[in-house]
Design a protein around this motif. Sequence first.
Motif, PDB file in Angstrom:
ATOM      1  N   PRO A  31       0.828  -1.216   0.000  1.00 42.51           N
ATOM      2  CA  PRO A  31       0.000   0.000   0.000  1.00 42.51           C
ATOM      3  C   PRO A  31       0.858   1.260   0.000  1.00 42.51           C
ATOM      4  CG  PRO A  31       0.148  -0.878   2.218  1.00 42.51           C
ATOM      5  CD  PRO A  31       0.903  -1.844   1.338  1.00 42.51           C
ATOM      6  N   HIS A  32       0.390   2.302  -0.675  1.00 40.12           N
ATOM      7  CA  HIS A  32       1.066   3.603  -0.728  1.00 40.12           C
ATOM      8  C   HIS A  32       0.012   4.698  -0.678  1.00 40.12           C
ATOM      9  CE1 HIS A  32       3.708   0.805  -2.880  1.00 40.12           C
ATOM     10  NE2 HIS A  32       4.714   1.642  -2.769  1.00 40.12           N
ATOM     11  N   HIS A  33       0.389   5.865  -0.178  1.00 44.15           N
ATOM     12  CA  HIS A  33      -0.433   7.035  -0.441  1.00 44.15           C
ATOM     13  C   HIS A  33      -0.414   7.290  -1.946  1.00 44.15           C
ATOM     14  CE1 HIS A  33       0.519   8.127   3.906  1.00 44.15           C
ATOM     15  NE2 HIS A  33      -0.801   8.130   3.860  1.00 44.15           N
ATOM     16  N   ARG A  34      -1.578   7.629  -2.503  1.00 41.76           N
ATOM     17  CA  ARG A  34      -1.635   7.843  -3.937  1.00 41.76           C
ATOM     18  C   ARG A  34      -0.620   8.919  -4.366  1.00 41.76           C
ATOM     19  NH1 ARG A  34      -5.570   6.749  -7.615  1.00 41.76           N
ATOM     20  NH2 ARG A  34      -7.041   6.263  -5.946  1.00 41.76           N
ATOM     21  N   GLU A  35      -0.552   9.991  -3.591  1.00 42.44           N
ATOM     22  CA  GLU A  35       0.364  11.081  -3.911  1.00 42.44           C
ATOM     23  C   GLU A  35       1.813  10.613  -3.839  1.00 42.44           C
ATOM     24  OE1 GLU A  35       1.459  15.627  -2.390  1.00 42.44           O
ATOM     25  OE2 GLU A  35      -0.216  14.526  -1.498  1.00 42.44           O
ATOM     26  N   CYS A  36       2.138   9.785  -2.828  1.00 41.66           N
ATOM     27  CA  CYS A  36       3.503   9.282  -2.694  1.00 41.66           C
ATOM     28  C   CYS A  36       3.868   8.364  -3.855  1.00 41.66           C
ATOM     29  CB  CYS A  36       3.663   8.535  -1.369  1.00 41.66           C
ATOM     30  SG  CYS A  36       3.515   9.584   0.097  1.00 41.66           S
ATOM     31  N   TYR A  37       2.892   7.527  -4.240  1.00 44.73           N
ATOM     32  CA  TYR A  37       3.147   6.591  -5.340  1.00 44.73           C
ATOM     33  C   TYR A  37       3.447   7.340  -6.632  1.00 44.73           C
ATOM     34  CZ  TYR A  37       2.610   2.482  -8.326  1.00 44.73           C
ATOM     35  OH  TYR A  37       2.832   1.473  -9.221  1.00 44.73           O
ATOM     36  N   HIS A  38       2.652   8.380  -6.899  1.00 44.60           N
ATOM     37  CA  HIS A  38       2.836   9.148  -8.129  1.00 44.60           C
ATOM     38  C   HIS A  38       4.112   9.992  -8.078  1.00 44.60           C
ATOM     39  CE1 HIS A  38      -0.775   7.879 -10.080  1.00 44.60           C
ATOM     40  NE2 HIS A  38      -1.574   8.358  -9.139  1.00 44.60           N
ATOM     41  N   SER A  39       4.465  10.497  -6.901  1.00 48.82           N
ATOM     42  CA  SER A  39       5.684  11.303  -6.791  1.00 48.82           C
ATOM     43  C   SER A  39       6.923  10.440  -7.022  1.00 48.82           C
ATOM     44  CB  SER A  39       5.761  11.970  -5.412  1.00 48.82           C
ATOM     45  OG  SER A  39       5.883  10.995  -4.383  1.00 48.82           O
ATOM     46  N   LEU A  40       6.876   9.179  -6.543  1.00 56.66           N
ATOM     47  CA  LEU A  40       7.998   8.269  -6.755  1.00 56.66           C
ATOM     48  C   LEU A  40       7.992   7.717  -8.176  1.00 56.66           C
ATOM     49  CD1 LEU A  40      10.403   6.872  -5.330  1.00 56.66           C
ATOM     50  CD2 LEU A  40       8.848   5.002  -4.729  1.00 56.66           C
ATOM     51  N   GLY A  41       6.809   7.595  -8.750  1.00 55.53           N
ATOM     52  CA  GLY A  41       6.695   7.094 -10.110  1.00 55.53           C
ATOM     53  C   GLY A  41       6.691   5.588 -10.225  1.00 55.53           C
ATOM     54  N   LYS A  42       6.752   4.909  -9.091  1.00 55.19           N
ATOM     55  CA  LYS A  42       6.769   3.452  -9.099  1.00 55.19           C
ATOM     56  C   LYS A  42       6.562   2.958  -7.669  1.00 55.19           C
ATOM     57  CE  LYS A  42      11.805   3.491  -8.698  1.00 55.19           C
ATOM     58  NZ  LYS A  42      13.087   3.045  -9.308  1.00 55.19           N
ATOM     59  N   CYS A  43       6.422   1.668  -7.517  1.00 55.04           N
ATOM     60  CA  CYS A  43       6.298   1.060  -6.189  1.00 55.04           C
ATOM     61  C   CYS A  43       7.619   1.190  -5.440  1.00 55.04           C
ATOM     62  CB  CYS A  43       5.909  -0.407  -6.331  1.00 55.04           C
ATOM     63  SG  CYS A  43       5.925  -1.335  -4.771  1.00 55.04           S
ATOM     64  N   PHE A 296      24.891   6.836 -12.091  1.00 51.59           N
ATOM     65  CA  PHE A 296      23.659   7.572 -11.813  1.00 51.59           C
ATOM     66  C   PHE A 296      23.006   8.067 -13.105  1.00 51.59           C
ATOM     67  CE2 PHE A 296      23.839   8.853  -7.074  1.00 51.59           C
ATOM     68  CZ  PHE A 296      24.312   7.588  -6.751  1.00 51.59           C
ATOM     69  N   ALA A 297      23.827   8.412 -14.103  1.00 53.34           N
ATOM     70  CA  ALA A 297      23.279   8.850 -15.393  1.00 53.34           C
ATOM     71  C   ALA A 297      22.533   7.708 -16.077  1.00 53.34           C
ATOM     72  CB  ALA A 297      24.395   9.363 -16.293  1.00 53.34           C
ATOM     73  N   ILE A 298      23.051   6.485 -15.962  1.00 52.48           N
ATOM     74  CA  ILE A 298      22.370   5.323 -16.537  1.00 52.48           C
ATOM     75  C   ILE A 298      21.033   5.100 -15.849  1.00 52.48           C
ATOM     76  CG2 ILE A 298      22.479   2.815 -16.780  1.00 52.48           C
ATOM     77  CD1 ILE A 298      25.494   3.075 -17.128  1.00 52.48           C
ATOM     78  N   ILE A 299      21.021   5.185 -14.514  1.00 50.43           N
ATOM     79  CA  ILE A 299      19.774   4.992 -13.766  1.00 50.43           C
ATOM     80  C   ILE A 299      18.767   6.082 -14.113  1.00 50.43           C
ATOM     81  CG2 ILE A 299      18.751   4.879 -11.459  1.00 50.43           C
ATOM     82  CD1 ILE A 299      21.426   3.761 -10.453  1.00 50.43           C
ATOM     83  N   ASP A 300      19.235   7.332 -14.218  1.00 47.27           N
ATOM     84  CA  ASP A 300      18.348   8.440 -14.586  1.00 47.27           C
ATOM     85  C   ASP A 300      17.749   8.221 -15.971  1.00 47.27           C
ATOM     86  OD1 ASP A 300      18.660   9.828 -12.233  1.00 47.27           O
ATOM     87  OD2 ASP A 300      20.338  11.021 -12.954  1.00 47.27           O
ATOM     88  N   LYS A 301      18.543   7.704 -16.892  1.00 54.44           N
ATOM     89  CA  LYS A 301      18.049   7.446 -18.246  1.00 54.44           C
ATOM     90  C   LYS A 301      16.917   6.432 -18.215  1.00 54.44           C
ATOM     91  CE  LYS A 301      19.479   5.700 -22.766  1.00 54.44           C
ATOM     92  NZ  LYS A 301      20.615   5.155 -23.572  1.00 54.44           N
ATOM     93  N   MET A 302      17.085   5.354 -17.445  1.00 56.81           N
ATOM     94  CA  MET A 302      16.036   4.345 -17.352  1.00 56.81           C
ATOM     95  C   MET A 302      14.784   4.906 -16.676  1.00 56.81           C
ATOM     96  SD  MET A 302      17.337   1.937 -18.945  1.00 56.81           S
ATOM     97  CE  MET A 302      18.991   1.752 -19.611  1.00 56.81           C
ATOM     98  N   ASP A 303      14.979   5.772 -15.681  1.00 56.94           N
ATOM     99  CA  ASP A 303      13.835   6.390 -15.009  1.00 56.94           C
ATOM    100  C   ASP A 303      13.073   7.303 -15.962  1.00 56.94           C
ATOM    101  OD1 ASP A 303      14.387   5.098 -12.654  1.00 56.94           O
ATOM    102  OD2 ASP A 303      15.503   6.757 -11.768  1.00 56.94           O
ATOM    103  N   ARG A 304      13.812   8.037 -16.821  1.00 60.07           N
ATOM    104  CA  ARG A 304      13.142   8.920 -17.791  1.00 60.07           C
ATOM    105  C   ARG A 304      12.331   8.110 -18.798  1.00 60.07           C
ATOM    106  NH1 ARG A 304      18.102  11.712 -17.646  1.00 60.07           N
ATOM    107  NH2 ARG A 304      18.759  10.677 -19.569  1.00 60.07           N
ATOM    108  N   ILE A 305      12.870   6.974 -19.204  1.00 58.37           N
ATOM    109  CA  ILE A 305      12.138   6.112 -20.127  1.00 58.37           C
ATOM    110  C   ILE A 305      10.838   5.642 -19.488  1.00 58.37           C
ATOM    111  CG2 ILE A 305      12.189   3.882 -21.306  1.00 58.37           C
ATOM    112  CD1 ILE A 305      15.149   4.274 -21.755  1.00 58.37           C
ATOM    113  N   ALA A 306      10.925   5.249 -18.205  1.00 58.24           N
ATOM    114  CA  ALA A 306       9.730   4.784 -17.497  1.00 58.24           C
ATOM    115  C   ALA A 306       8.724   5.908 -17.311  1.00 58.24           C
ATOM    116  CB  ALA A 306      10.126   4.193 -16.141  1.00 58.24           C
ATOM    117  N   GLU A 307       9.196   7.106 -16.949  1.00 59.21           N
ATOM    118  CA  GLU A 307       8.292   8.235 -16.720  1.00 59.21           C
ATOM    119  C   GLU A 307       7.604   8.678 -18.006  1.00 59.21           C
ATOM    120  OE1 GLU A 307      10.678  11.234 -14.976  1.00 59.21           O
ATOM    121  OE2 GLU A 307      10.923  10.183 -13.062  1.00 59.21           O
ATOM    122  N   ASN A 308       8.293   8.587 -19.136  1.00 58.94           N
ATOM    123  CA  ASN A 308       7.708   9.005 -20.411  1.00 58.94           C
ATOM    124  C   ASN A 308       6.834   7.930 -21.036  1.00 58.94           C
ATOM    125  OD1 ASN A 308       9.085  11.445 -20.193  1.00 58.94           O
ATOM    126  ND2 ASN A 308      10.854  10.707 -21.361  1.00 58.94           N
ATOM    127  N   GLY A 309       6.746   6.798 -20.374  1.00 62.96           N
ATOM    128  CA  GLY A 309       5.908   5.719 -20.882  1.00 62.96           C
ATOM    129  C   GLY A 309       6.487   5.011 -22.083  1.00 62.96           C
TER     130      GLY A 309
END
Length: 362
Positions: A31-43, A296-309
Amino acid sequence: MLFHDNEKCPVCGKVFGDEDDVVVCPSCGAPHHRECYHSLGKCAYSSKHSYDFSYEPLISDLSKDKDNEIKNSDNNTEIKPHETENKEVTVPKDEKNDNKTCSNCGADIRSNAAFCPVCGEKQFDAEYKFVPPAIHFADHNAGQNEYAGDIQDIDGKSVADISATVRNNTQRFVEKFRKNKKFSWNWGAFVFGPFYMFYRKMYKEGFIALAVRYIAAFILQGIYSADIEKYMSGYNELMQAVSKSKSAVGLEAEITALAQDAMNLIPMMIILSAVMLIIHIVCAVFADGLYKKHVFAIIDKMDRIAENGERFNINTDFSQGTNLSAEQMRFLLLGKSGGVNIFTPIMIYCVINIILTYIPYL
């Protein structure tokens, strides 16, 4: 309220209240707060999804169901366990699988969801299986198992993501990243210099270090070009004389002159060696900090891909025929983009030596 009063949101750490808007991860049931889940972008436990992780609440659903049944029988009122407060939850339809209906609350959910995101009920008929054989390719790397699923934070990045990206010698780098020092010492970078950068896939940094090294060499060769030409000319004449006479007898004067010409080149060799030593020291001091930025740049790249769908694409034989989720594909790509590459530094070293060998004949 679907959870025990003492249940906490894994993102903000606050205990859920009766009026809180709570959502449930469809993969692990956390379980997560809806706002927390969306701010993190993932579980918050997304790094554990690849290891058949299932969230365990403080009080099991079964015990809560029994308590509800007892209360309902006393009041002669039929109340469904986990009944929601008419909150609408939009579940995106899976492109490959048709949606299904939750057996507990009737919500429209993905057919491969292991948990209902509305009521949190575990779906025992889920088509999705957590652990395809391909997902454990990184388990054979040293230190990987130690940090798998570790959600500890280092400058906004989970230790599990860092470990998956580093892959080799993870314990050393995780500890280095935790200390967050601007300067440290890396013996591998000191011994191999620019080629260590290539080994860790820091290609830009490696080429910059190589460029400095050979630019310095070319500048010194230009400054001492007259001495170099005189030495090479004397050396060739001496070799021809020895070849003709089959002996060095009577060539003592030429040998002495050649030795003197070689002595004139010693300052150039000392300066060039000093430049190379400085480059290796700089690589050793800054390698860990540069590698942290690289990881960290590699991780950020993967996060951007996930955030952009966007879709994670990977062309590997071992991924064929497996049903990988976006999180699992992300995990594989972290390891593929990170890790080490021993072939590149060897290839660059051989190419450079071939070029330098044939330059005099061009």
